[in-house]
Motif scaffolding. Sequence first.
Motif, PDB file in Angstrom:
ATOM      1  N   THR A   1       0.814  -1.212   0.000  1.00 36.57           N
ATOM      2  CA  THR A   1       0.000   0.000   0.000  1.00 36.57           C
ATOM      3  C   THR A   1       0.852   1.269   0.000  1.00 36.57           C
ATOM      4  O   THR A   1       0.352   2.335  -0.330  1.00 36.57           O
ATOM      5  N   ASP A   2       2.105   1.157   0.358  1.00 33.82           N
ATOM      6  CA  ASP A   2       3.006   2.311   0.404  1.00 33.82           C
ATOM      7  C   ASP A   2       3.377   2.717  -1.024  1.00 33.82           C
ATOM      8  O   ASP A   2       4.000   1.946  -1.761  1.00 33.82           O
ATOM      9  N   SER A   3       2.983   3.925  -1.428  1.00 34.83           N
ATOM     10  CA  SER A   3       3.226   4.374  -2.806  1.00 34.83           C
ATOM     11  C   SER A   3       4.715   4.482  -3.126  1.00 34.83           C
ATOM     12  O   SER A   3       5.120   4.289  -4.273  1.00 34.83           O
ATOM     13  N   ALA A   4       5.542   4.773  -2.132  1.00 30.82           N
ATOM     14  CA  ALA A   4       6.984   4.860  -2.366  1.00 30.82           C
ATOM     15  C   ALA A   4       7.551   3.489  -2.740  1.00 30.82           C
ATOM     16  O   ALA A   4       8.403   3.385  -3.628  1.00 30.82           O
ATOM     17  N   ILE A   5       7.076   2.450  -2.087  1.00 31.43           N
ATOM     18  CA  ILE A   5       7.545   1.098  -2.403  1.00 31.43           C
ATOM     19  C   ILE A   5       7.062   0.688  -3.786  1.00 31.43           C
ATOM     20  O   ILE A   5       7.821   0.116  -4.578  1.00 31.43           O
ATOM     21  N   ILE A   6       5.808   1.009  -4.097  1.00 29.94           N
ATOM     22  CA  ILE A   6       5.272   0.693  -5.430  1.00 29.94           C
ATOM     23  C   ILE A   6       6.085   1.417  -6.496  1.00 29.94           C
ATOM     24  O   ILE A   6       6.466   0.826  -7.512  1.00 29.94           O
ATOM     25  N   ASP A   7       6.372   2.703  -6.272  1.00 28.12           N
ATOM     26  CA  ASP A   7       7.170   3.475  -7.229  1.00 28.12           C
ATOM     27  C   ASP A   7       8.569   2.889  -7.371  1.00 28.12           C
ATOM     28  O   ASP A   7       9.111   2.815  -8.487  1.00 28.12           O
ATOM     29  N   THR A   8       9.162   2.451  -6.267  1.00 21.53           N
ATOM     30  CA  THR A   8      10.494   1.851  -6.308  1.00 21.53           C
ATOM     31  C   THR A   8      10.474   0.554  -7.105  1.00 21.53           C
ATOM     32  O   THR A   8      11.356   0.305  -7.931  1.00 21.53           O
ATOM     33  N   LEU A   9       9.465  -0.267  -6.883  1.00 28.37           N
ATOM     34  CA  LEU A   9       9.347  -1.516  -7.643  1.00 28.37           C
ATOM     35  C   LEU A   9       9.121  -1.252  -9.130  1.00 28.37           C
ATOM     36  O   LEU A   9       9.703  -1.932  -9.981  1.00 28.37           O
TER      37      LEU A   9
ATOM     38  N   LYS B   1      -0.753  -7.410  -6.900  1.00 26.53           N
ATOM     39  CA  LYS B   1      -2.037  -7.084  -7.535  1.00 26.53           C
ATOM     40  C   LYS B   1      -3.011  -8.258  -7.498  1.00 26.53           C
ATOM     41  O   LYS B   1      -4.130  -8.148  -7.991  1.00 26.53           O
ATOM     42  N   GLY B   2      -2.573  -9.402  -6.944  1.00 19.30           N
ATOM     43  CA  GLY B   2      -3.483 -10.526  -6.793  1.00 19.30           C
ATOM     44  C   GLY B   2      -3.280 -11.670  -7.759  1.00 19.30           C
ATOM     45  O   GLY B   2      -4.011 -12.658  -7.710  1.00 19.30           O
TER      46      GLY B   2
END
Length: 137
Positions: A10-18, A42-43
């Motif tokens: 849920t952390d947008s920073a982690i999503i952006d990093t990935l 994403k499931g």
Amino acid sequence: MMKKIVTPITDSAIIDTLKYAMRNGPLPYVRERAHAVLLSSKGYSLAQIADIFGVQYQTISQWVDDWECLGIQGLYKDHGGGKPTIYNDQEIERLAELIAEEPRRISYAQAKLEEETGKRASLKTLKRAAKKNRFGI
């Protein structure tokens, strides 16, 4: 059987990093693993991800486990693969000393190192170690 997936991110920073790692990662396998983690988050099932990447289910499972335990560092391999080196760091240092003593006779270094360590290695292995460590053969 319970479906194994990455804990939802849920952390947008982690999503952006990935996403950045997926597009611009330094190595192809890092980009692939980042993509797999995003898909799992994403499931997508591990079986679906394995099918997408053309790898075994267990491989994806290991990538997910590495991500869960190590985070971003889990996208990287522990080692480069291949057979472990014969000599430890101190033995490599001793090889450098032996090569410095007799730079034109690597067979001398081979015999001396075998005598001292009890480890047998081919001339090709010693030359590779010397080249890798820039001993100047």
